[in-house]
Design a protein around this motif. Structure first.
Motif, PDB file in Angstrom:
ATOM      1  N   HIS A  19       0.827  -1.211   0.000  1.00 17.45           N
ATOM      2  CA  HIS A  19       0.000   0.000   0.000  1.00 17.45           C
ATOM      3  C   HIS A  19       0.860   1.260   0.000  1.00 17.45           C
ATOM      4  CE1 HIS A  19      -3.849  -1.929   0.432  1.00 17.45           C
ATOM      5  NE2 HIS A  19      -3.363  -2.695   1.401  1.00 17.45           N
ATOM      6  N   GLY A  20       2.005   1.196   0.623  1.00 16.03           N
ATOM      7  CA  GLY A  20       2.884   2.364   0.691  1.00 16.03           C
ATOM      8  C   GLY A  20       3.351   2.820  -0.684  1.00 16.03           C
ATOM      9  N   HIS A  21       3.619   1.874  -1.572  1.00 18.15           N
ATOM     10  CA  HIS A  21       4.033   2.247  -2.924  1.00 18.15           C
ATOM     11  C   HIS A  21       2.910   2.979  -3.661  1.00 18.15           C
ATOM     12  CE1 HIS A  21       7.048  -1.030  -2.239  1.00 18.15           C
ATOM     13  NE2 HIS A  21       7.810  -0.059  -2.711  1.00 18.15           N
ATOM     14  N   SER A  22       1.706   2.477  -3.523  1.00 14.18           N
ATOM     15  CA  SER A  22       0.573   3.126  -4.182  1.00 14.18           C
ATOM     16  C   SER A  22       0.345   4.525  -3.630  1.00 14.18           C
ATOM     17  CB  SER A  22      -0.698   2.298  -3.994  1.00 14.18           C
ATOM     18  OG  SER A  22      -0.554   1.032  -4.570  1.00 14.18           O
ATOM     19  N   ILE A  23       0.452   4.681  -2.318  1.00 14.59           N
ATOM     20  CA  ILE A  23       0.244   5.991  -1.703  1.00 14.59           C
ATOM     21  C   ILE A  23       1.352   6.953  -2.120  1.00 14.59           C
ATOM     22  CG2 ILE A  23       0.213   7.210   0.509  1.00 14.59           C
ATOM     23  CD1 ILE A  23      -1.180   4.726   1.670  1.00 14.59           C
ATOM     24  N   ALA A  24       2.589   6.485  -2.104  1.00 12.46           N
ATOM     25  CA  ALA A  24       3.715   7.368  -2.438  1.00 12.46           C
ATOM     26  C   ALA A  24       3.677   7.809  -3.897  1.00 12.46           C
ATOM     27  CB  ALA A  24       5.030   6.655  -2.138  1.00 12.46           C
ATOM     28  N   TRP A  25       3.463   6.884  -4.813  1.00 14.27           N
ATOM     29  CA  TRP A  25       3.443   7.259  -6.232  1.00 14.27           C
ATOM     30  C   TRP A  25       2.245   8.134  -6.565  1.00 14.27           C
ATOM     31  CZ3 TRP A  25       7.457   7.432  -9.035  1.00 14.27           C
ATOM     32  CH2 TRP A  25       8.497   6.525  -8.855  1.00 14.27           C
ATOM     33  N   SER A  26       1.113   7.859  -5.938  1.00 13.99           N
ATOM     34  CA  SER A  26      -0.049   8.707  -6.201  1.00 13.99           C
ATOM     35  C   SER A  26       0.138  10.103  -5.609  1.00 13.99           C
ATOM     36  CB  SER A  26      -1.323   8.058  -5.670  1.00 13.99           C
ATOM     37  OG  SER A  26      -1.235   7.861  -4.283  1.00 13.99           O
ATOM     38  N   SER A  27       0.795  10.211  -4.462  1.00 17.51           N
ATOM     39  CA  SER A  27       1.079  11.536  -3.893  1.00 17.51           C
ATOM     40  C   SER A  27       2.027  12.320  -4.781  1.00 17.51           C
ATOM     41  CB  SER A  27       1.686  11.396  -2.497  1.00 17.51           C
ATOM     42  OG  SER A  27       0.785  10.795  -1.611  1.00 17.51           O
ATOM     43  N   LEU A  28       3.052  11.673  -5.269  1.00 25.19           N
ATOM     44  CA  LEU A  28       3.999  12.335  -6.161  1.00 25.19           C
ATOM     45  C   LEU A  28       3.326  12.746  -7.467  1.00 25.19           C
ATOM     46  CD1 LEU A  28       6.988  13.134  -6.550  1.00 25.19           C
ATOM     47  CD2 LEU A  28       7.300  10.912  -7.638  1.00 25.19           C
ATOM     48  N   GLY A  29       2.523  11.872  -8.025  1.00 24.77           N
ATOM     49  CA  GLY A  29       1.814  12.196  -9.261  1.00 24.77           C
ATOM     50  C   GLY A  29       0.814  13.322  -9.083  1.00 24.77           C
ATOM     51  N   ALA A  30       0.093  13.315  -7.966  1.00 24.77           N
ATOM     52  CA  ALA A  30      -0.877  14.375  -7.708  1.00 24.77           C
ATOM     53  C   ALA A  30      -0.183  15.716  -7.531  1.00 24.77           C
ATOM     54  CB  ALA A  30      -1.710  14.035  -6.476  1.00 24.77           C
ATOM     55  N   GLY A  38      -6.637  14.388  -0.801  1.00 21.76           N
ATOM     56  CA  GLY A  38      -7.373  13.577  -1.769  1.00 21.76           C
ATOM     57  C   GLY A  38      -6.858  12.151  -1.826  1.00 21.76           C
ATOM     58  N   VAL A  39      -5.537  12.000  -1.765  1.00 26.82           N
ATOM     59  CA  VAL A  39      -4.955  10.655  -1.725  1.00 26.82           C
ATOM     60  C   VAL A  39      -5.383   9.934  -0.454  1.00 26.82           C
ATOM     61  CG1 VAL A  39      -2.785   9.379  -1.560  1.00 26.82           C
ATOM     62  CG2 VAL A  39      -3.001  11.227  -3.202  1.00 26.82           C
ATOM     63  N   ALA A  40      -5.339  10.632   0.678  1.00 29.31           N
ATOM     64  CA  ALA A  40      -5.714  10.014   1.948  1.00 29.31           C
ATOM     65  C   ALA A  40      -7.196   9.637   1.977  1.00 29.31           C
ATOM     66  CB  ALA A  40      -5.389  10.961   3.097  1.00 29.31           C
ATOM     67  N   MET A  41      -8.046  10.503   1.444  1.00 31.65           N
ATOM     68  CA  MET A  41      -9.475  10.189   1.424  1.00 31.65           C
ATOM     69  C   MET A  41      -9.775   8.999   0.516  1.00 31.65           C
ATOM     70  SD  MET A  41     -11.205  13.986   1.593  1.00 31.65           S
ATOM     71  CE  MET A  41     -12.389  13.523   0.387  1.00 31.65           C
ATOM     72  N   ALA A  42      -9.101   8.914  -0.607  1.00 29.96           N
ATOM     73  CA  ALA A  42      -9.307   7.768  -1.498  1.00 29.96           C
ATOM     74  C   ALA A  42      -8.795   6.492  -0.845  1.00 29.96           C
ATOM     75  CB  ALA A  42      -8.611   8.006  -2.828  1.00 29.96           C
ATOM     76  N   TRP A  43      -7.673   6.580  -0.137  1.00 26.16           N
ATOM     77  CA  TRP A  43      -7.141   5.408   0.565  1.00 26.16           C
ATOM     78  C   TRP A  43      -8.110   4.954   1.653  1.00 26.16           C
ATOM     79  CZ3 TRP A  43      -5.322   4.845   5.697  1.00 26.16           C
ATOM     80  CH2 TRP A  43      -4.728   3.621   5.957  1.00 26.16           C
ATOM     81  N   LEU A  44      -8.648   5.906   2.422  1.00 26.51           N
ATOM     82  CA  LEU A  44      -9.620   5.551   3.457  1.00 26.51           C
ATOM     83  C   LEU A  44     -10.872   4.931   2.846  1.00 26.51           C
ATOM     84  CD1 LEU A  44      -9.339   8.585   5.863  1.00 26.51           C
ATOM     85  CD2 LEU A  44      -8.654   6.235   6.312  1.00 26.51           C
ATOM     86  N   GLY A  45     -11.312   5.462   1.728  1.00 24.67           N
ATOM     87  CA  GLY A  45     -12.474   4.899   1.061  1.00 24.67           C
ATOM     88  C   GLY A  45     -12.233   3.470   0.572  1.00 24.67           C
ATOM     89  N   MET A  46     -11.054   3.232   0.028  1.00 20.82           N
ATOM     90  CA  MET A  46     -10.749   1.868  -0.437  1.00 20.82           C
ATOM     91  C   MET A  46     -10.582   0.908   0.737  1.00 20.82           C
ATOM     92  SD  MET A  46     -10.994   2.026  -3.646  1.00 20.82           S
ATOM     93  CE  MET A  46     -10.255   0.544  -4.277  1.00 20.82           C
ATOM     94  N   GLN A  47     -10.052   1.376   1.860  1.00 19.38           N
ATOM     95  CA  GLN A  47      -9.916   0.524   3.033  1.00 19.38           C
ATOM     96  C   GLN A  47     -11.286   0.201   3.618  1.00 19.38           C
ATOM     97  OE1 GLN A  47      -7.121  -0.955   4.281  1.00 19.38           O
ATOM     98  NE2 GLN A  47      -6.222  -0.172   2.405  1.00 19.38           N
ATOM     99  N   ALA A  48     -12.183   1.171   3.641  1.00 20.51           N
ATOM    100  CA  ALA A  48     -13.538   0.910   4.140  1.00 20.51           C
ATOM    101  C   ALA A  48     -14.275  -0.056   3.219  1.00 20.51           C
ATOM    102  CB  ALA A  48     -14.309   2.223   4.252  1.00 20.51           C
ATOM    103  N   ARG A  49     -14.040   0.074   1.932  1.00 17.79           N
ATOM    104  CA  ARG A  49     -14.664  -0.839   0.973  1.00 17.79           C
ATOM    105  C   ARG A  49     -14.120  -2.256   1.139  1.00 17.79           C
ATOM    106  NH1 ARG A  49     -13.343  -0.802  -5.174  1.00 17.79           N
ATOM    107  NH2 ARG A  49     -14.543  -2.604  -5.805  1.00 17.79           N
ATOM    108  N   ALA A  50     -12.827  -2.374   1.409  1.00 12.34           N
ATOM    109  CA  ALA A  50     -12.230  -3.703   1.592  1.00 12.34           C
ATOM    110  C   ALA A  50     -12.725  -4.343   2.888  1.00 12.34           C
ATOM    111  CB  ALA A  50     -10.707  -3.593   1.623  1.00 12.34           C
ATOM    112  N   ARG A  51     -12.943  -3.556   3.925  1.00 11.96           N
ATOM    113  CA  ARG A  51     -13.468  -4.114   5.188  1.00 11.96           C
ATOM    114  C   ARG A  51     -14.899  -4.543   5.041  1.00 11.96           C
ATOM    115  NH1 ARG A  51     -11.019   0.609   8.543  1.00 11.96           N
ATOM    116  NH2 ARG A  51      -8.871  -0.103   8.682  1.00 11.96           N
ATOM    117  N   ALA A  52     -15.683  -3.838   4.220  1.00  9.14           N
ATOM    118  CA  ALA A  52     -17.084  -4.186   4.032  1.00  9.14           C
ATOM    119  C   ALA A  52     -17.223  -5.496   3.258  1.00  9.14           C
ATOM    120  CB  ALA A  52     -17.819  -3.074   3.310  1.00  9.14           C
ATOM    121  N   ASP A  53     -16.272  -5.796   2.404  1.00 13.43           N
ATOM    122  CA  ASP A  53     -16.326  -7.047   1.620  1.00 13.43           C
ATOM    123  C   ASP A  53     -15.892  -8.192   2.436  1.00 13.43           C
ATOM    124  OD1 ASP A  53     -17.106  -5.649  -0.598  1.00 13.43           O
ATOM    125  OD2 ASP A  53     -15.099  -5.548  -1.462  1.00 13.43           O
TER     126      ASP A  53
END
Length: 120
Positions: free
Chosen positions: A41-52, A105-120
């Protein structure tokens, strides 16, 4: 950004909202890539932060850096440099708040994906 934004605080808030949306979209893209190539997850967060940051704040940050580094020795050169910048009075504020919004925005999307993964 090369978008026709308002001047003053309204333009700063518009740029911040756009940066937040860019951050969320960058995270969704890199989350998809990370799931496909089994990144942590750290790679996705870091690259998306840099890209944003590069997409949403890049031009304004470059203008801010340029104005701080280059010696504008005459009023003519200073005027030419300032004409290239949209709303130079709020440039530093726009860069700062857009950076914070891109990370949010990156943090909110990460929280949303984590909440979605917990719901599944």
């Amino acid at each position: 950004m090369n978008l026709p934004l308002h001047f003053g605080w309204l333009g700063v808030l518009e740029a911040a909202l756009i940066a937040m949306a860019v951050g969320a979209l960058c995270y969704l893209l890199f989350h998809w890539l990370g799931a496909r190539y089994r990144w942590a997850h750290g790679h996705s967060i870091a690259w998306s932060s840099l890209g944003a940051l590069a997409i949403a704040v890049g031009i304004d940050a470059w203008h801010l850096f340029y104005m701080g580094v280059v010696k504008l020795e005459s009023p003519v050169y200073a005027r030419i440099a300032l004409q290239k910048i949209h709303n130079p009075d709020f440039l530093a504020t726009r860069v700062f708040l857009s950076s914070i919004a891109a990370f949010s925005g990156v943090a909110m999307a990460w929280l949303g994906m984590q909440a979605r993964a917990r719901a599944d």
